[in-house]
Each structure stands twice: as structure tokens, then as C-alpha cells.
Design a protein around this motif. Structure first.
Motif, short mmCIF file in Angstrom:
data_model
loop_
_atom_site.label_atom_id
_atom_site.label_comp_id
_atom_site.label_asym_id
_atom_site.label_seq_id
_atom_site.Cartn_x
_atom_site.Cartn_y
_atom_site.Cartn_z
N UNK A 60 44.24 -12.28 63.57
CA UNK A 60 43.03 -12.14 64.39
C UNK A 60 43.34 -12.27 65.88
N UNK A 61 44.49 -11.71 66.28
CA UNK A 61 44.88 -11.70 67.69
C UNK A 61 44.33 -10.44 68.35
N UNK A 62 43.63 -10.54 69.47
CA UNK A 62 43.14 -9.35 70.17
C UNK A 62 44.30 -8.46 70.61
N UNK A 63 44.17 -7.15 70.38
CA UNK A 63 45.26 -6.22 70.63
C UNK A 63 44.82 -5.08 71.54
N UNK A 64 45.74 -4.64 72.40
CA UNK A 64 45.61 -3.35 73.07
C UNK A 64 46.94 -2.64 72.92
N UNK A 65 46.91 -1.31 72.80
CA UNK A 65 48.14 -0.55 72.59
C UNK A 65 48.17 0.67 73.49
#
Length: 362
Positions: free
Chosen positions: A201-206
Motif C-alpha cells: 500500500x505504498x503510493x506509486x508514480x511511474x
């Protein structure tokens, strides 16, 4: 797609080395669906693993022409239809001397040791295997925790007799779930890391110039935030993890212009290639505490020496290029590779045909 591999008898040459044995390669080939009429073994280099590491670094930096072929390989090329290698180079000159060559297989993901363009010009498919995506992804996650939670630093201080609880980042130590992780590159390692971070549940951006959105959806990442540029990642993320290939275009692209966008509480993680990062710019940013820290497994020059500038820094975790070094990944890579070939033959899998578009463009 490559039905000739099972429908016609193949004259296969396997080129092993100190890490992937030629006899293991032969066993993997004979256990597969490939019609292995004849298998010849060749050994590249010697048993000295330090020498192998130096050759590997040379190939990764300078390409397939940088090291000689395996001794004893040349006489076998005339009748070779399938060439299987680990790190032994496959330059244009070798391909030109193999008139019957119809496929090149490699027991690794990187292509620095193979002239893929030359193979494509002959319509020869190059098939690789991602043997260490999971080990490297796990290691990258470990580096994130070691860096942000001061695991490595506190261990080092305790071993020196110091009971220390204050560190340069003590004012903003957080759980991973409170941080945004940005991935620059979403290939195989990046994808595996994203899957694990999403589960936590770690916020991610890619960001990836060649993003496969369908693959993201298949892996449960359809709702992950996608940004347009790497600069967006450096500006927005608390942890920036690099997962790019090293090419002439990507060499040194992570430099002061990127570090200047990062928050003082942000970290850089690199388990990809050291050459992606301008090392002098990174060390300068670390010395000035312009960024919170960096956790690195790869470097532009290996092995590191005290003169490289990392010694004495209090905001860096460094490891000696071991992210993919598990006891199962490398020795078993021929079997992983041949399972991939079997999937190509039975399911039409095309992801691991490196030059698929060039081969099947007509």
C-alpha cells in the motif's frame, strides 16, 4: 512462431562460463521442446570469477566487440543453427561467420554482449530471459528500508561501539506507506518492484517512455499514477528508484538537473546501472545534504575505491553490485531460458524475443 526449433533438427552450440556451466546449458536444451540433434559445448574465459567480472564490466560498457569470442567457437559456426550464450560476446563478425544461424539465446536479460542489430538484419531472433527481476526488485525494496529507516547506518555505528539514535534524516523518518515512491523505468525489475510496493500500500508514480499499460493492468497496477517525464518523478517522489537500461542516450542522464528538483527529504535508489547517474553530481548533492540520501548497488566504475568519493558520507548505503546475486537465479538461468523458449513454441509468447518487431515486421 519459431516452429522450426522443434520441427527441424538443430545444430546447437552452447557457450558457458565460470557462472553458467556449458553442461548445465546442454541439459536445459535437451530437456526442452527444441529438436537438439547435436549440442556442442564451448567454455568462454577461465575459472577466475574476478576476471569474469572485469570482462563483464567491459562488455556492459563497450559492447560485444570489446571482448574476444570463446576459444574454440569459430570452427563450430559453419554448421551452427542455434547459439546459446551467457556472457560470451556475439558481435557482428561472429554472426557473419555463421551462415546457418537461425536463433541466438542468452541466459540473461541484458543485451550489451550481443549485436542485436546485426542479428535483426539477418532476421535472426534473439531470445533472452529475465532471471533476476525478482531478486533485484526485492533488493531495491530492502535498500529503501535500509536507507529510510537507518538500518544500515545504525548497524554500522553499533559495530563501532556507538549506541546512536540520531541520524541526518531523523526529522522525517516515516513508514513506506507515508512516502511516495517514483519509478523511472517500468521494465521487468520495475514491474516486480511496483507489484511488491502496491501490495504494501505504498503510493506509486511511474514514468517510462515505452510504457506497456496493458501489462500494468495485468499485474494489478492499472490505477498507478503515470507521469510524463523523469523530471516529474524527481519533483514529486520521496524515493526515486531507477530501472532503466544503460544506452548511449541514457548514460549520465541523472545529474544535477534532477537532484535540484528533489526535496531535501528525498532519496535516490539505484539497482540498475551505475552509468545512468552522474556520480560527481550525486556525491556533491549528498555532501551538501541537498537530498536526504542515496542507496546504491551499482557504480560507473567497479569495484569502488576510496577515491570515488563515497567514503565518509553519512547519508549513503552502498553495496557491491549484488542485487541479482542469489544462489538460484544465475546457475538455473539456462532452464529458465528454455522454459521461455518452450512458451514461445507452445503459447506464441513474444515478450522475450528482443528483436521481435524487426524479425516479424513483414
Amino acid at each position: 512462431m519459431l516452429d522450426f526449433l522443434k520441427s527441424e533438427p538443430q545444430n546447437i552450440v552452447v557457450v558457458g562460463d565460470a557462472f553458467v556451466r556449458p553442461e548445465t546449458m546442454e541439459r536445459a536444451v535437451r530437456a526442452s521442446r527444441v529438436n537438439a540433434a547435436e549440442v556442442s559445448r564451448v567454455f568462454w574465459g577461465n575459472e577466475d570469477k574476478d576476471d569474469f567480472a572485469a570482462r563483464q564490466m567491459n562488455l556492459e560498457k563497450n559492447g560485444p566487440e570489446a571482448e574476444p569470442w570463446a576459444e574454440g567457437l569459430a570452427p563450430l559456426l559453419k554448421d551452427c543453427t542455434v547459439l546459446m550464450t551467457h556472457f560470451s560476446p556475439v558481435p557482428r563478425g561472429l554472426i557473419d561467420r555463421a551462415p546457418k544461424l537461425r536463433a541466438v539465446l542468452t541466459c540473461r536479460g541484458g543485451m550489451e554482449h550481443i549485436d542485436v542489430k546485426a542479428a535483426g538484419e539477418r532476421k535472426i531472433p534473439v531470445i533472452n530471459v529475465i532471471r533476476n527481476a525478482v531478486p533485484v526488485a526485492e533488493f531495491a525494496l530492502g535498500l529503501m528500508l535500509a536507507m529510510t529507516r537507518n538500518i544500515a547506518s545504525s548497524h554500522h555505528r553499533l559495530m563501532e561501539g556507538e549506541w546512536l539514535k540520531e541520524f541526518p534524516n531523523s526529522g522525517f523518518v516515516s513508514t513506506l506507506g507515508s512516502l511516495t515512491v517514483g519509478l523511472v523505468g517500468l521494465g521487468n525489475v520495475g514491474m516486480e518492484l511496483a507489484i511488491r510496493l502496491k501490495a504494501l500500500e505504498v503510493p506509486l508514480i511511474v514514468q517510462d517512455d515505452y510504457l506497456d499499460r496493458d501489462r500494468m493492468k495485468r499485474n494489478g497496477l492499472g490505477d498507478v499514477t503515470i507521469v510524463e517525464t523523469k523530471e516529474d518523478v524527481f519533483r514529486l517522489a520521496d524515493l526515486v528508484s531507477l530501472h532503466l537500461r544503460l544506452t548511449p542516450e541514457t548514460r549520465g542522464i541523472i545529474d544535477q538537473s534532477c537532484f535540484s528538483l528533489m526535496k531535501p527529504s528525498s532519496y535516490l535508489i539505484n539497482t540498475a546501472r551505475g552509468g545512468l547517474v552522474n556520480q560527481a553530481d550525486l556525491i556533491d548533492a549528498l555532501r551538501r545534504h541537498a537530498i536526504a540520501g542515496a542507496a546504491l548497488d551499482v557504480f560507473d566504475r567497479e569495484p569502488l575505491t576510496p577515491e570515488d568519493g563515497f567514503a565518509g558520507l553519512d547519508n549513503v548505503v552502498i553495496t557491491p553490485h549484488i542485487a541479482g546475486a542469489t544462489v538460484d537465479a544465475i546457475p538455473n538461468s539456462p532452464f529458465l531460458l528454455m522454459r521461455t523458449v518452450d512458451k514461445i513454441l507452445t503459447q506464441g509468447l513474444k515478450d522475450r524475443i528482443v528483436n521481435y518487431k524487426e524479425i516479424f515486421s513483414d
